[in-house]
Scaffold this motif. Structure first.
Motif, PDB file in Angstrom:
ATOM      1  N   ALA A 118      -5.410   5.360  -0.033  1.00 10.24           N
ATOM      2  CA  ALA A 118      -4.042   5.830   0.162  1.00 10.24           C
ATOM      3  C   ALA A 118      -3.428   6.315  -1.151  1.00 10.24           C
ATOM      4  O   ALA A 118      -2.739   7.345  -1.189  1.00 10.24           O
ATOM      5  CB  ALA A 118      -3.183   4.714   0.760  1.00 10.24           C
ATOM      6  N   ILE A 119      -3.676   5.597  -2.237  1.00  5.45           N
ATOM      7  CA  ILE A 119      -3.141   6.014  -3.532  1.00  5.45           C
ATOM      8  C   ILE A 119      -3.773   7.329  -3.980  1.00  5.45           C
ATOM      9  O   ILE A 119      -3.091   8.235  -4.487  1.00  5.45           O
ATOM     10  CB  ILE A 119      -3.372   4.904  -4.576  1.00  5.45           C
ATOM     11  CG1 ILE A 119      -2.502   3.690  -4.250  1.00  5.45           C
ATOM     12  CG2 ILE A 119      -3.066   5.411  -5.979  1.00  5.45           C
ATOM     13  CD1 ILE A 119      -2.721   2.520  -5.174  1.00  5.45           C
ATOM     14  N   LEU A 144       0.282  13.360   1.610  1.00  7.22           N
ATOM     15  CA  LEU A 144       0.999  12.192   2.109  1.00  7.22           C
ATOM     16  C   LEU A 144       0.783  11.964   3.601  1.00  7.22           C
ATOM     17  O   LEU A 144       0.947  10.840   4.079  1.00  7.22           O
ATOM     18  CB  LEU A 144       2.493  12.333   1.818  1.00  7.22           C
ATOM     19  CG  LEU A 144       2.944  11.975   0.399  1.00  7.22           C
ATOM     20  CD1 LEU A 144       4.454  11.937   0.331  1.00  7.22           C
ATOM     21  CD2 LEU A 144       2.377  10.645  -0.032  1.00  7.22           C
ATOM     22  N   CYS A 164       2.853   1.515  -3.397  1.00  8.29           N
ATOM     23  CA  CYS A 164       2.027   1.985  -4.518  1.00  8.29           C
ATOM     24  C   CYS A 164       1.673   3.460  -4.354  1.00  8.29           C
ATOM     25  O   CYS A 164       1.589   4.204  -5.346  1.00  8.29           O
ATOM     26  CB  CYS A 164       0.763   1.141  -4.620  1.00  8.29           C
ATOM     27  SG  CYS A 164       1.044  -0.556  -5.169  1.00  8.29           S
ATOM     28  N   SER A 165       1.465   3.900  -3.119  1.00  7.74           N
ATOM     29  CA  SER A 165       1.147   5.313  -2.880  1.00  7.74           C
ATOM     30  C   SER A 165       2.334   6.203  -3.223  1.00  7.74           C
ATOM     31  O   SER A 165       2.188   7.222  -3.918  1.00  7.74           O
ATOM     32  CB  SER A 165       0.742   5.510  -1.424  1.00  7.74           C
ATOM     33  OG  SER A 165      -0.388   4.728  -1.095  1.00  7.74           O
ATOM     34  N   SER A 175       2.789   6.137  -7.095  1.00  9.73           N
ATOM     35  CA  SER A 175       1.772   6.904  -7.827  1.00  9.73           C
ATOM     36  C   SER A 175       1.956   8.407  -7.619  1.00  9.73           C
ATOM     37  O   SER A 175       1.893   9.194  -8.576  1.00  9.73           O
ATOM     38  CB  SER A 175       0.371   6.481  -7.378  1.00  9.73           C
ATOM     39  OG  SER A 175       0.165   5.097  -7.582  1.00  9.73           O
ATOM     40  N   GLY A 176       2.184   8.818  -6.360  1.00  4.52           N
ATOM     41  CA  GLY A 176       2.427  10.234  -6.105  1.00  4.52           C
ATOM     42  C   GLY A 176       3.703  10.723  -6.768  1.00  4.52           C
ATOM     43  O   GLY A 176       3.763  11.866  -7.253  1.00  4.52           O
ATOM     44  N   VAL A 196       0.828  -1.207   0.000  1.00  3.21           N
ATOM     45  CA  VAL A 196       0.000   0.000   0.000  1.00  3.21           C
ATOM     46  C   VAL A 196       0.864   1.258   0.000  1.00  3.21           C
ATOM     47  O   VAL A 196       0.671   2.177  -0.805  1.00  3.21           O
ATOM     48  CB  VAL A 196      -0.961  -0.012   1.202  1.00  3.21           C
ATOM     49  CG1 VAL A 196      -1.753   1.289   1.275  1.00  3.21           C
ATOM     50  CG2 VAL A 196      -1.910  -1.198   1.111  1.00  3.21           C
ATOM     51  N   HIS A 234      -5.932   0.516   0.281  1.00  2.00           N
ATOM     52  CA  HIS A 234      -5.097   0.601  -0.912  1.00  2.00           C
ATOM     53  C   HIS A 234      -5.599   1.708  -1.839  1.00  2.00           C
ATOM     54  O   HIS A 234      -4.826   2.553  -2.313  1.00  2.00           O
ATOM     55  CB  HIS A 234      -5.115  -0.756  -1.639  1.00  2.00           C
ATOM     56  CG  HIS A 234      -3.911  -0.993  -2.475  1.00  2.00           C
ATOM     57  ND1 HIS A 234      -3.455  -2.245  -2.815  1.00  2.00           N
ATOM     58  CD2 HIS A 234      -3.038  -0.130  -3.047  1.00  2.00           C
ATOM     59  CE1 HIS A 234      -2.367  -2.148  -3.554  1.00  2.00           C
ATOM     60  NE2 HIS A 234      -2.098  -0.872  -3.710  1.00  2.00           N
ATOM     61  N   THR A 293      -2.021   9.718   3.692  1.00  2.00           N
ATOM     62  CA  THR A 293      -1.578   8.416   3.186  1.00  2.00           C
ATOM     63  C   THR A 293      -0.847   7.623   4.255  1.00  2.00           C
ATOM     64  O   THR A 293      -1.102   6.426   4.449  1.00  2.00           O
ATOM     65  CB  THR A 293      -0.666   8.612   1.958  1.00  2.00           C
ATOM     66  OG1 THR A 293      -1.405   9.243   0.912  1.00  2.00           O
ATOM     67  CG2 THR A 293      -0.128   7.291   1.469  1.00  2.00           C
ATOM     68  N   ALA A 324      -2.251  10.182  -2.052  1.00  2.00           N
ATOM     69  CA  ALA A 324      -0.878  10.447  -2.485  1.00  2.00           C
ATOM     70  C   ALA A 324      -0.857  11.197  -3.813  1.00  2.00           C
ATOM     71  O   ALA A 324      -0.018  12.092  -4.018  1.00  2.00           O
ATOM     72  CB  ALA A 324      -0.110   9.131  -2.606  1.00  2.00           C
TER      73      ALA A 324
END
Length: 458
Positions: A358-359, A367, A193-194, A197-198, A190, A355, A370, A362
């Protein structure tokens, strides 16, 4: 003189009455009439018992009619349909909802545990996501700090429900491995990936977050690792006073201590040091990291959010029972290790809500939220859910302990060290996110080839 004045006054009253009737009924008016006499005549012509309705009075009448309408059956039915449309019909992921009832039907019509497990697993995914949505709606009415705590709590409701049903069935290793997998999934998959992606959205800069809160959570996770390490080391070194019993007693004592530590952490977070959990100020722009142009509003009312939380939790509980009953048969029919199913597959489903949210946070450069979702959820599982399951097993008479075996304990210890090292600078980018994702792939491959020993001596 007096009679002439009275006649003139009556004449003025009559002409004023004609004016009030409108132009089409107005009679002739003398040009030499005194305006003051006309105004006095108008005032005297009004009846003393006449009632006047002010705009406030009209507003009160409208409010009362609205309140009456709100309690009508048609309005209640409309609100229910609107709430169902917002929570159920608006989310595309809810196309997976029929998998839940299908799994129950397959449980009674067939004995194919692999299909029952697969359909139950798929059916829980939209329920976990909608549970997170209902929690976010409730957070609008409770504030950001309490809302983040509620998000982490109900985000872990799926894992807790599955753990309690597995504990009731005597599947202690499933409980231990599923909770361990939830921690690993939140901290590596999690969070990774956050960050990734951010970092892709903000390609040329490092995202920043509150380093103080990350340090506090890292310390609590290290304390949890210590609580899990000593029972395992005590058992495998054969240095306990009563073999097989001392580790259980130590686990129960350590669980009570960890629950006290988690309660102190809640006081620290919500009361004494709540200022540490405020969003940090962006040093480049001098503004709080928030989208000032976007003002989010709740889509459901307070009581609707509470009602949906109750309904979704009950439905997850029902599906979790069928999921746990089919897990061992699914391991045999799918030719897949039980440890891989417990550590990897179950937590991915349970963490679906964390999941996704959080993405999204971000990618909006939030954050701090997140980390509150990912690391806060891991901290809650390690310091609350696992000790809580030990205490519940104590009440049930089940030998649930903190001896997670050497392989699982070593995996958790290394994971906490890696994540703590990533968080120490207070910055995030796509490279850190990619590294965390790759670490999770290594962990998943390790549990795919890991065979859980039948006995502790093995």
């Amino acid at each position: 003189m007096i009679s002439d004045h009275r006649s003139n006054l009556r004449k003025a009253q009559w002409e004023t009455f004609n004016i009030s009737l409108g132009p089409h009924m107005m009679g002739p008016m003398g040009e030499d009439e005194d305006p003051e006499i006309e105004m006095a005549a108008l005032a005297n012509s009004l009846p003393s018992t006449a009632k006047t309705y002010t705009p406030d009075g009209l507003n009160h009448i409208g409010t009362f009619s609205d309140a009456t309408q709100s309690f009508s059956p048609s309005t209640t039915h409309g609100k229910l349909l609107r709430s169902i449309n917002v929570v159920i019909m608006s989310a595309k992921i809810n196309v997976l909802l029929p998998f839940g009832p299908v799994s129950i039907i397959l449980h009674y019509l067939t004995r194919k545990h692999g299909l029952v497990f697969f359909f139950s697993l798929i059916g829980i995914i939209p329920l976990a996501e909608r549970l997170g949505y209902a929690t976010e709606q409730l957070a609008f009415y409770t504030g950001p700090t309490v809302g983040g705590l509620l998000n982490a709590t109900f985000g872990n409701a799926t894992e807790m429900i599955i753990a309690i049903y597995a504990l009731k069935s005597g599947l202690i290793r499933v409980v231990q491995q599923s909770l361990l997998g939830s921690i690993l999934s939140n901290m590596l998959l999690v969070l990774g990936c956050s960050f990734f992606s951010g970092g892709i959205v903000y390609w040329k800069k490092d995202q920043v977050f509150n380093k103080a809160t990350a340090v506090v959570n890292s310390g609590l996770l290290l304390m949890a690792v210590m609580g899990l390490t000593f029972p395992a080391v005590l058992h495998f070194t054969h240095s306990e006073v009563q073999y097989g019993k001392s580790e259980v007693s130590l686990s129960r004592f350590s669980s009570c201590v960890m629950l006290v530590a988690y309660g102190s952490y809640l006081v620290f977070q919500l009361k004494s040091h709540s200022n540490l959990y405020n969003p940090i100020v962006n040093q480049e722009e001098g503004q709080i990291e928030d989208d000032s142009g976007e003002e989010e509003v709740p889509e459901v009312t307070l009581w609707e959010a509470i009602a949906w939380l109750a309904v979704l939790t009950i439905w997850i509980s029902v599906l979790s029972e069928y999921l746990v009953d089919a897990i061992e048969g699914a391991s045999e029919s799918l030719n897949m290790p039980l440890a891989f199913i417990s550590v990897i597959l179950l937590p991915i489903v349970g963490n679906a809500a964390e999941h996704t949210s959080a993405i999204m946070f971000a990618m909006k450069d939030k954050l701090d939220i997140t980390l509150g979702v990912a690391i806060g959820s891991s901290t809650q599982i390690a310091m609350f859910v696992i000790p809580f399951c030990v205490v519940v097993g104590w009440i049930m008479g089940k030998p649930m302990d903190l001896n997670f075996q050497l392989f699982e304990t070593a995996t958790l210890f290394i994971t906490v060290l890696v994540v703590a090292f990533m968080l120490q600078e207070g910055t995030a980018n796509y490279l850190k996110g990619l590294m965390l994702i790759l670490c999770y792939l290594i962990v998943a491959a390790s549990f795919f080839v890991h065979v859980d020993p039948k006995t502790s001596d093995d």
